[in-house]
Design an enzyme around this catalytic site. Structure first.
Site, PDB file in Angstrom:
ATOM      1  N   GLU A   1     -17.426  79.857 -24.846  1.00  0.00           N
ATOM      2  CA  GLU A   1     -16.426  80.703 -25.742  1.00  0.00           C
ATOM      3  C   GLU A   1     -17.350  82.019 -26.223  1.00  0.00           C
ATOM      4  O   GLU A   1     -18.251  81.900 -26.604  1.00  0.00           O
ATOM      5  CB  GLU A   1     -15.665  79.799 -26.572  1.00  0.00           C
ATOM      6  CG  GLU A   1     -16.529  79.578 -27.771  1.00  0.00           C
ATOM      7  CD  GLU A   1     -15.646  79.216 -29.026  1.00  0.00           C
ATOM      8  OE1 GLU A   1     -15.211  80.083 -29.538  1.00  0.00           O
ATOM      9  OE2 GLU A   1     -15.401  77.977 -29.414  1.00  0.00           O
TER      10      GLU A   1
ATOM     11  N   VAL B   1     -11.406  78.651 -28.374  1.00  0.00           N
ATOM     12  CA  VAL B   1     -11.255  77.580 -27.501  1.00  0.00           C
ATOM     13  C   VAL B   1      -9.892  77.728 -26.735  1.00  0.00           C
ATOM     14  O   VAL B   1      -9.949  77.383 -25.453  1.00  0.00           O
ATOM     15  CB  VAL B   1     -11.109  76.258 -28.199  1.00  0.00           C
ATOM     16  CG1 VAL B   1     -10.683  75.059 -27.399  1.00  0.00           C
ATOM     17  CG2 VAL B   1     -12.761  75.938 -28.918  1.00  0.00           C
TER      18      VAL B   1
ATOM     19  N   SER C   1      -3.624  74.705 -35.218  1.00  0.00           N
ATOM     20  CA  SER C   1      -4.478  75.651 -34.240  1.00  0.00           C
ATOM     21  C   SER C   1      -3.905  75.500 -32.766  1.00  0.00           C
ATOM     22  O   SER C   1      -3.433  74.599 -32.340  1.00  0.00           O
ATOM     23  CB  SER C   1      -6.053  75.356 -34.331  1.00  0.00           C
ATOM     24  OG  SER C   1      -6.728  75.871 -33.207  1.00  0.00           O
ATOM     25  N   ALA C   2      -3.923  76.766 -32.259  1.00  0.00           N
ATOM     26  CA  ALA C   2      -3.261  76.620 -30.816  1.00  0.00           C
ATOM     27  C   ALA C   2      -4.163  76.007 -29.961  1.00  0.00           C
ATOM     28  O   ALA C   2      -3.887  75.734 -28.762  1.00  0.00           O
ATOM     29  CB  ALA C   2      -3.309  78.185 -30.468  1.00  0.00           C
ATOM     30  N   ASP C   3      -5.460  75.883 -30.533  1.00  0.00           N
ATOM     31  CA  ASP C   3      -6.400  74.816 -29.563  1.00  0.00           C
ATOM     32  C   ASP C   3      -5.768  73.751 -29.238  1.00  0.00           C
ATOM     33  O   ASP C   3      -5.927  73.072 -28.188  1.00  0.00           O
ATOM     34  CB  ASP C   3      -7.668  74.595 -30.301  1.00  0.00           C
ATOM     35  CG  ASP C   3      -8.504  75.694 -30.415  1.00  0.00           C
ATOM     36  OD1 ASP C   3      -8.100  76.950 -30.089  1.00  0.00           O
ATOM     37  OD2 ASP C   3      -9.705  75.708 -31.404  1.00  0.00           O
TER      38      ASP C   3
ATOM     39  N   LYS D   1     -14.847  70.388 -37.985  1.00  0.00           N
ATOM     40  CA  LYS D   1     -15.253  70.432 -39.330  1.00  0.00           C
ATOM     41  C   LYS D   1     -14.108  69.937 -40.293  1.00  0.00           C
ATOM     42  O   LYS D   1     -12.959  69.919 -39.926  1.00  0.00           O
ATOM     43  CB  LYS D   1     -15.387  71.891 -39.758  1.00  0.00           C
ATOM     44  CG  LYS D   1     -16.575  72.589 -39.099  1.00  0.00           C
ATOM     45  CD  LYS D   1     -17.120  73.414 -39.846  1.00  0.00           C
ATOM     46  CE  LYS D   1     -18.392  74.331 -39.024  1.00  0.00           C
ATOM     47  NZ  LYS D   1     -17.914  74.929 -37.762  1.00  0.00           N
TER      48      LYS D   1
HETATM   49  N1  PSU Z   1     -14.341  75.681 -35.688  1.00  0.00           N
HETATM   50  C1  PSU Z   1     -15.704  75.938 -35.680  1.00  0.00           C
HETATM   51  N2  PSU Z   1     -16.282  76.947 -35.051  1.00  0.00           N
HETATM   52  C2  PSU Z   1     -15.766  77.791 -34.393  1.00  0.00           C
HETATM   53  C3  PSU Z   1     -14.355  77.827 -34.480  1.00  0.00           C
HETATM   54  C4  PSU Z   1     -13.982  76.712 -35.021  1.00  0.00           C
HETATM   55  O1  PSU Z   1     -16.362  74.821 -36.055  1.00  0.00           O
HETATM   56  O2  PSU Z   1     -16.380  78.826 -33.896  1.00  0.00           O
HETATM   57  C5  PSU Z   1     -13.331  79.065 -33.874  1.00  0.00           C
HETATM   58  C6  PSU Z   1     -13.274  78.286 -32.116  1.00  0.00           C
HETATM   59  O3  PSU Z   1     -13.011  79.753 -31.582  1.00  0.00           O
HETATM   60  C7  PSU Z   1     -11.779  77.822 -32.378  1.00  0.00           C
HETATM   61  C8  PSU Z   1     -11.157  78.952 -33.361  1.00  0.00           C
HETATM   62  O4  PSU Z   1     -11.077  77.967 -30.812  1.00  0.00           O
HETATM   63  O5  PSU Z   1     -12.180  79.236 -34.404  1.00  0.00           O
HETATM   64  C9  PSU Z   1      -9.990  78.221 -34.026  1.00  0.00           C
HETATM   65  O6  PSU Z   1      -9.477  79.031 -34.822  1.00  0.00           O
HETATM   66  P1  PSU Z   1      -8.000  78.853 -35.296  1.00  0.00           P
HETATM   67  O7  PSU Z   1      -8.072  77.697 -36.578  1.00  0.00           O
HETATM   68  O8  PSU Z   1      -7.403  80.084 -36.062  1.00  0.00           O
HETATM   69  O9  PSU Z   1      -7.105  78.540 -34.265  1.00  0.00           O
HETATM   70 MN    MN Z   2      -4.506  78.781 -37.447  1.00  0.00          MN
END
Ligand code: PSU
Ligand code: MN
Length: 308
Positions: free
Chosen positions: A25, A107, A141-143, A160
């Protein structure tokens, strides 16, 4: 044919020949680490994948093109431009592409573009999940949705504890995403090997990771698989140090009213500031560790699927 997708010649050739490819990524490059360590790490991760006998495909959006396989110059560009590159999740793709802009893929979007290109294995650091307090903020998260939808295996070091790990596991269960511990029964928590939560299955070899994922693909089940690979012991951080930093970062985010897509980058940067260089070194080492496992797993999967 997807005219927005641009696969590098090296990656295309490997895919055509059924050789192993590992997706990487770019949010981790533009938003996850400072320059120049971000670029150095991205290039080291690519080299680690090559040393493991696979071809790296760093994924990003450059000038509106969905790139599967970035050149070293493109990686340098994404790292130097840093936070000025839009952090691109699923909802960002239409406008970024139509405007011909750049995007650092999370992700979610890395899985999407990997799947479009035919890449099955993806290595990263940590994934997004259900945030603490999501019962009122609805920050999920959308992940997690992408893992439910898109057939790519994601190899990470867990999540984390800026997240609510228990709720993240519940969500993945509901969505039918297998959560595997590599060599462990316990979900690793990124900087530390321990979270106190159990994974669904422990698997000890790249071959078994590959055969479980192949079974999922063969059955036509939608969605991916989450492999959580604990940080090597010698780079793991003391749990009390990291947890104190995380609690402090969350308090500060709440006080400043940080919301939406800013939340994860804010918390990551704050934790890094509070723990000094130690957490950055741990972060780099766990990504390299995931790249090694991903190269071996992609190799095993290509043997299973192409009989090479
Ligand atoms: N968690 C980590 N390191 C990261 C990310 C998440 O420990 O770099 C990044 C990844 O790209 C993950 C994104 O897909 O943050 C998730 O962001 P959000 O929570 O806004 O969906
Ligand atoms: Mn979010």
């Amino acid at each position: 044919m997807n005219t927005y997708l641009s696969i590098s010649p090296e990656v295309q050739q490997a895919l055509d020949e059924g050789r192993p490819v590992v997706a990487l990524e770019s949010t981790i490059i533009s938003h996850g680490m400072p320059y120049p360590q971000n670029v150095e790490t991205a290039l080291r991760v690519e080299q680690t994948i090559r040393d493991g006998g696979a071809v790296p495909a760093t994924i990003a959006i450059i000038g509106g093109q969905l790139k599967a396989g970035c050149t070293p110059d493109e990686i340098e560009y994404l790292g130097r431009k840093g936070q000025a590159v839009t952090k691109a999740s699923r909802r960002d793709l239409p406008v970024l592409v139509a405007r011909g802009e750049d995007g650092a893929t999370t992700v979610t979007t890395t899985m999407m573009i990997a799947a479009m290109a035919g890449i099955r294995v993806f290595a990263t650091g940590g994934i997004g999940g259900v945030h603490r307090g999501a019962e009122t903020t609805m920050d999920i998260s959308a992940d997690l949705e992408e893992l439910a939808m898109t057939p790519v295996m994601v190899i990470c070091a867990g999540a984390k504890s800026i997240l609510d790990l228990g709720l993240t596991l519940e969500y993945l269960e509901t969505k039918g995403v297998p959560v595997i511990g590599y060599g462990t029964e316990e979900l690793p928590a990124f900087y530390t090997r321990h979270s106190g939560f159990k994974v669904d299955y422990r698997i000890d070899t790249p071959e078994e990771l590959a055969s479980a994922f192949k079974a999922k693909l063969d059955m036509g089940l939608q969605g991916g698989m989450l492999v959580t690979n604990p940080i090597p012991e010698q780079y793991s951080m003391p749990a009390d140090v990291i947890n104190r930093a995380i609690d402090q970062a969350i308090d500060e985010a709440n006080r400043l009213g940080i919301r939406g897509k800013q939340t994860t980058p804010f918390l990551l940067a704050k934790v890094k500031d509070l723990t000094g260089g130690d957490s950055l070194e741990s972060n780099i080492q766990l990504v390299l560790n995931n790249a090694r496992l991903a190269a071996r797993t992609a190799t095993a999967l290509s043997r299973l699927t192409s009989g090479r």
